[in-house]
Motif scaffolding. Structure first.
Motif, PDB file in Angstrom:
ATOM      1  N   GLY A   1       0.801  -1.224   0.000  1.00 27.96           N
ATOM      2  CA  GLY A   1       0.000   0.000   0.000  1.00 27.96           C
ATOM      3  C   GLY A   1       0.828   1.265   0.000  1.00 27.96           C
ATOM      4  O   GLY A   1       0.298   2.364  -0.160  1.00 27.96           O
ATOM      5  N   PHE A   2       2.129   1.128   0.197  1.00 21.83           N
ATOM      6  CA  PHE A   2       3.024   2.298   0.174  1.00 21.83           C
ATOM      7  C   PHE A   2       4.469   1.803   0.174  1.00 21.83           C
ATOM      8  O   PHE A   2       4.724   0.614   0.452  1.00 21.83           O
ATOM      9  CB  PHE A   2       2.767   3.218   1.376  1.00 21.83           C
ATOM     10  CG  PHE A   2       3.145   2.604   2.703  1.00 21.83           C
ATOM     11  CD1 PHE A   2       4.342   2.929   3.328  1.00 21.83           C
ATOM     12  CD2 PHE A   2       2.308   1.693   3.331  1.00 21.83           C
ATOM     13  CE1 PHE A   2       4.693   2.360   4.548  1.00 21.83           C
ATOM     14  CE2 PHE A   2       2.649   1.122   4.554  1.00 21.83           C
ATOM     15  CZ  PHE A   2       3.848   1.456   5.158  1.00 21.83           C
TER      16      PHE A   2
ATOM     17  N   ASP B   1       5.948  -0.663   2.937  1.00 24.65           N
ATOM     18  CA  ASP B   1       4.958  -1.598   3.473  1.00 24.65           C
ATOM     19  C   ASP B   1       5.599  -2.994   3.560  1.00 24.65           C
ATOM     20  O   ASP B   1       6.496  -3.329   2.789  1.00 24.65           O
ATOM     21  CB  ASP B   1       3.744  -1.649   2.528  1.00 24.65           C
ATOM     22  CG  ASP B   1       2.497  -2.224   3.190  1.00 24.65           C
ATOM     23  OD1 ASP B   1       2.582  -2.630   4.360  1.00 24.65           O
ATOM     24  OD2 ASP B   1       1.442  -2.254   2.530  1.00 24.65           O
TER      25      ASP B   1
ATOM     26  N   ASP C   1      -3.197   5.670  -8.454  1.00 22.35           N
ATOM     27  CA  ASP C   1      -2.927   4.555  -7.538  1.00 22.35           C
ATOM     28  C   ASP C   1      -3.639   3.262  -7.936  1.00 22.35           C
ATOM     29  O   ASP C   1      -3.112   2.168  -7.761  1.00 22.35           O
ATOM     30  CB  ASP C   1      -3.364   4.911  -6.110  1.00 22.35           C
ATOM     31  CG  ASP C   1      -2.585   6.086  -5.545  1.00 22.35           C
ATOM     32  OD1 ASP C   1      -1.583   6.482  -6.174  1.00 22.35           O
ATOM     33  OD2 ASP C   1      -2.970   6.602  -4.491  1.00 22.35           O
TER      34      ASP C   1
ATOM     35  N   GLU D   1      -5.852  -0.652  -3.036  1.00 20.27           N
ATOM     36  CA  GLU D   1      -4.577   0.068  -3.147  1.00 20.27           C
ATOM     37  C   GLU D   1      -3.923   0.388  -1.802  1.00 20.27           C
ATOM     38  O   GLU D   1      -2.727   0.626  -1.749  1.00 20.27           O
ATOM     39  CB  GLU D   1      -4.763   1.358  -3.953  1.00 20.27           C
ATOM     40  CG  GLU D   1      -5.444   2.437  -3.160  1.00 20.27           C
ATOM     41  CD  GLU D   1      -5.800   3.674  -3.967  1.00 20.27           C
ATOM     42  OE1 GLU D   1      -5.421   4.746  -3.518  1.00 20.27           O
ATOM     43  OE2 GLU D   1      -6.448   3.575  -5.019  1.00 20.27           O
ATOM     44  N   CYS D   2      -4.699   0.434  -0.717  1.00 15.74           N
ATOM     45  CA  CYS D   2      -4.114   0.779   0.584  1.00 15.74           C
ATOM     46  C   CYS D   2      -3.958  -0.453   1.460  1.00 15.74           C
ATOM     47  O   CYS D   2      -4.103  -0.379   2.689  1.00 15.74           O
ATOM     48  CB  CYS D   2      -4.941   1.836   1.290  1.00 15.74           C
ATOM     49  SG  CYS D   2      -4.874   3.420   0.457  1.00 15.74           S
TER      50      CYS D   2
ATOM     51  N   GLN E   1      -6.106  -1.548   4.722  1.00 20.53           N
ATOM     52  CA  GLN E   1      -7.151  -0.592   5.116  1.00 20.53           C
ATOM     53  C   GLN E   1      -8.557  -1.070   4.735  1.00 20.53           C
ATOM     54  O   GLN E   1      -9.544  -0.502   5.198  1.00 20.53           O
ATOM     55  CB  GLN E   1      -6.868   0.805   4.568  1.00 20.53           C
ATOM     56  CG  GLN E   1      -5.750   1.486   5.327  1.00 20.53           C
ATOM     57  CD  GLN E   1      -5.768   3.001   5.259  1.00 20.53           C
ATOM     58  OE1 GLN E   1      -5.276   3.654   6.168  1.00 20.53           O
ATOM     59  NE2 GLN E   1      -6.286   3.583   4.204  1.00 20.53           N
TER      60      GLN E   1
ATOM     61  N   GLN F   1     -13.036   2.246   3.819  1.00 23.20           N
ATOM     62  CA  GLN F   1     -12.014   2.456   2.786  1.00 23.20           C
ATOM     63  C   GLN F   1     -12.614   3.056   1.515  1.00 23.20           C
ATOM     64  O   GLN F   1     -11.935   3.755   0.770  1.00 23.20           O
ATOM     65  CB  GLN F   1     -11.294   1.138   2.468  1.00 23.20           C
ATOM     66  CG  GLN F   1     -10.162   1.262   1.472  1.00 23.20           C
ATOM     67  CD  GLN F   1      -9.115   2.295   1.860  1.00 23.20           C
ATOM     68  OE1 GLN F   1      -8.984   2.648   3.028  1.00 23.20           O
ATOM     69  NE2 GLN F   1      -8.382   2.782   0.880  1.00 23.20           N
TER      70      GLN F   1
ATOM     71  N   TYR G   1     -12.257   6.744   1.499  1.00 27.66           N
ATOM     72  CA  TYR G   1     -10.931   7.251   1.887  1.00 27.66           C
ATOM     73  C   TYR G   1     -10.300   8.063   0.751  1.00 27.66           C
ATOM     74  O   TYR G   1     -10.209   7.590  -0.384  1.00 27.66           O
ATOM     75  CB  TYR G   1     -10.042   6.059   2.259  1.00 27.66           C
ATOM     76  CG  TYR G   1      -8.611   6.408   2.585  1.00 27.66           C
ATOM     77  CD1 TYR G   1      -8.282   7.065   3.760  1.00 27.66           C
ATOM     78  CD2 TYR G   1      -7.583   6.089   1.707  1.00 27.66           C
ATOM     79  CE1 TYR G   1      -6.971   7.376   4.059  1.00 27.66           C
ATOM     80  CE2 TYR G   1      -6.266   6.393   1.997  1.00 27.66           C
ATOM     81  CZ  TYR G   1      -5.965   7.038   3.175  1.00 27.66           C
ATOM     82  OH  TYR G   1      -4.664   7.355   3.464  1.00 27.66           O
TER      83      TYR G   1
ATOM     84  N   GLY H   1      -8.623  11.048   5.156  1.00 28.15           N
ATOM     85  CA  GLY H   1      -7.486  10.928   4.253  1.00 28.15           C
ATOM     86  C   GLY H   1      -7.085  12.302   3.757  1.00 28.15           C
ATOM     87  O   GLY H   1      -7.882  13.236   3.800  1.00 28.15           O
TER      88      GLY H   1
END
Lengths: 456, 100
Positions: free
Chosen positions: A11-12, A15, A176, A209-210, A213, A264, A267, B12
């Motif tokens: 997710g980043f 991670d 993303d 993508e996260c 989450q 999510q 988000y 966010g």
């Protein structure tokens, strides 16, 4: 009806790889997709590249590939990642190197470039193309020092790479969710104007993508009941209509529920009826979430509208420095002691004429996360840390400020403990703008490299 | 009553903006949120922390409201001097709001 299974991998930048590894082993997925880039990540990678031409991609790429490439060969799982950052070609070289070191052959790697628009900026300005700020409308300032400038690419170059047989697709800046939509668009042969399908696919990407989450990570409800150990990363099973089911691999931790998924869903979204991406504008204001089994949520009723005419470009520019110092004070009257220390430092900065654009004080344990909304501390509070932050352009002068702090231990209020000085940090401004997609898309290129089978 | 008793929330960041999605824990409380948690009240609640306007969007099918707060992060993640430079605590901050 044909279905494919897509797993979230990262997710980043930074991670853990554990979630993806668990999914690769037990998730029965066809694709593993990564989102490694935040606005701030691009700045970090741009600084890396400025120091070394061969860097500029996420450094954990080597380890993720070492862990996952065996599954590309054994199970045919394809990997899609934007870990290329500001140097996707160098990232490709690294993937090839790792593959060779593992003895893996017949691997087809595709690289997508063309998101880097730094070289285009002077020409665009000559042509009078507006780079006004997306929110404020402010005029672009060409005098600043820009570290990077990248357009958010959409899904179609990635789809084309898959059509040409890529096992791995590596990109720089994409939106993303593009890595996640691409497998669905490719497998089901979606056309560029199948808006409802694309909208479902992009919302699926947004939910994946996260990483955790969607599966209980960061959940604001009954988080105490979530098993965060070996938390499962989300898996989507999607069909040709675009409808999909979010789940996670059996036996992993976490939770997929109506509550965790809806959190999510919104988000980082602004208008839910107009979620703008390069490939489709999604309307998720009528979305339906249905629990079809334990840890399985079906997502449907998403609508799509035509893709926007303009693409987002984000640039990062140097914007001075900040320094930080922390000082703790103990009960009794901890808050009053810390506040007095702040006044002393403020007075000294003024008396010594140290040039600062901003002096900022927080009281850790009281208001550092909630600012003016924090409720005042009770005088029985055990301890408070004063966080002293200064912003300015002259790094050398800023460094004089932390030196004012240690004498407070003897010259200021009583019971000071825990003095922590943090190194100065460069601040970056972000400039987001929109440009006509016709000046970006002609630059997008796909490069292929295949490791041939070794002759024994 | 504080929102934390009847709602969940996640936030966010995007540039210098923050979004906060607020959800009724129990569907029957969505009406209460819809009526009492207006953009004006949220803007008032965040006074001193948020400098720009607040816009509210509605997603009744998931019993959610989405608030977009402008000029909320003292310049945004990479430029802000704040500890919570990415606005990760804005949702919990909204849950402290009293609705009556």
């Amino acid at each position: 009806m044909k279905k494919i299974r897509i797993g979230a991998a990262q997710g980043f930048y930074g991670d853990t790889i554990e979630g993806a590894l668990y999914t690769a082993k037990y998730g029965d997925v066809d694709y593993l997709c990564f989102d490694c880039l935040a606005e701030l990540t691009m700045a970090i990678l741009a600084k890396d590249k400025a120091k070394d031409d061969q860097s500029g991609y996420t450094k954990d790429l080597s380890n993720t590939m070492k862990a996952l490439l065996p599954f590309v060969k054994e199970k045919g799982i394809k990997l899609l990642t934007n870990a290329g950052g500001v140097n996707p070609m160098a990232a490709k070289d690294e993937i090839i190197r790792v593959a060779k070191s593992l003895g893996i052959s017949e691997l087809k790697v595709a690289v997508i470039t063309g998101d880097d628009v730094m070289p285009n900026l002077p020409q665009w300005q000559q042509q009078g193309i507006s780079l006004a700020h997306i929110d404020s409308g402010e005029v672009f300032n060409a005098e600043r020092e820009y570290l990077f400038a990248n357009a958010y690419l959409g899904v179609w170059p990635i789809v084309e790479a898959l059509q040409q047989g890529a096992d791995i697709v590596i990109t720089g800046r994409t939106t993303d969710s593009a890595q996640f939509l691409a497998p669905a668009a490719f497998e089901f042969g979606w056309k560029k104007d199948q808006w409802n399908q694309l909208a479902h696919g992009i919302v699926m990407g947004h939910l994946l993508e996260c990483s955790a989450q969607s599966t209980g990570g960061n959940y604001s409800g009954n988080w105490e009941e979530i098993d965060f150990n070996q938390i499962g990363y989300p898996i989507a099973e999607i069909d040709e209509t675009g409808t999909f089911v979010v789940s996670k691999a059996d036996g992993s931790g976490g939770l997929v529920s109506f509550d965790t998924v809806r959190e999510q869903l919104l988000y980082e979204i602004h208008d839910p009826a107009n979620y703008i991406t390069p490939d489709v504008v999604a309307d998720l204001s009528h979305v339906q979430l249905e629990e079809v089994a334990k840890n399985e949520i079906r997502v449907s009723n998403v609508f799509g509208k035509p893709a926007p005419e303009r693409l987002k470009v984000v640039m990062g520019y140097t914007n001075g420095y900040m320094i930080q110092t922390l000082i703790g004070y103990s009960w009794p009257h901890a808050f009053n002691k810390a506040r007095r220390a702040a006044q002393i430092i403020e007075q000294q900065v003024r008396d010594k004429k140290i040039p600062v654009d901003e002096l900022h004080f927080d009281y850790l344990g009281y208001n550092s996360l909630h600012g003016p909304l924090a409720t005042p501390p009770d005088d029985s509070i055990n301890e408070i840390y004063l966080r002293l932050v200064a912003r300015g352009n002259d790094k050398r002068m800023l460094n004089l400020i932390p030196r004012l702090v240690p004498p407070l231990a003897l010259n200021g209020p009583p019971s000071l403990g825990g003095l922590i000085n943090l190194a100065p940090r460069q601040l970056l401004g972000m400039w987001a703008t929109l440009v006509d997609r016709t000046i970006i898309e002609p630059q997008v290129e796909i490069h292929f490299e295949t490791i041939a089978q070794e002759v024994s | 009553m504080k929102l934390v008793e009847i709602a969940n929330a996640r936030c966010g960041d995007k540039g210098n903006k923050v979004n906060i999605a607020l959800f009724a824990k129990d569907p029957k409380d969505y009406k209460l949120l819809h009526e009492h948690v207006t953009a004006e009240k949220v803007a008032q609640h965040f006074q001193g922390l948020v400098k720009g306007e607040v816009v509210r969007y509605e997603v009744p099918s998931i019993y959610g409201l989405n608030f977009v707060l402008s000029d909320a992060l003292a310049g945004g993640g990479s430029a802000s001097l704040r500890v919570d430079n990415l606005g990760k605590c804005f949702a919990s901050n909204l849950l402290r709001m009293s609705i009556f």
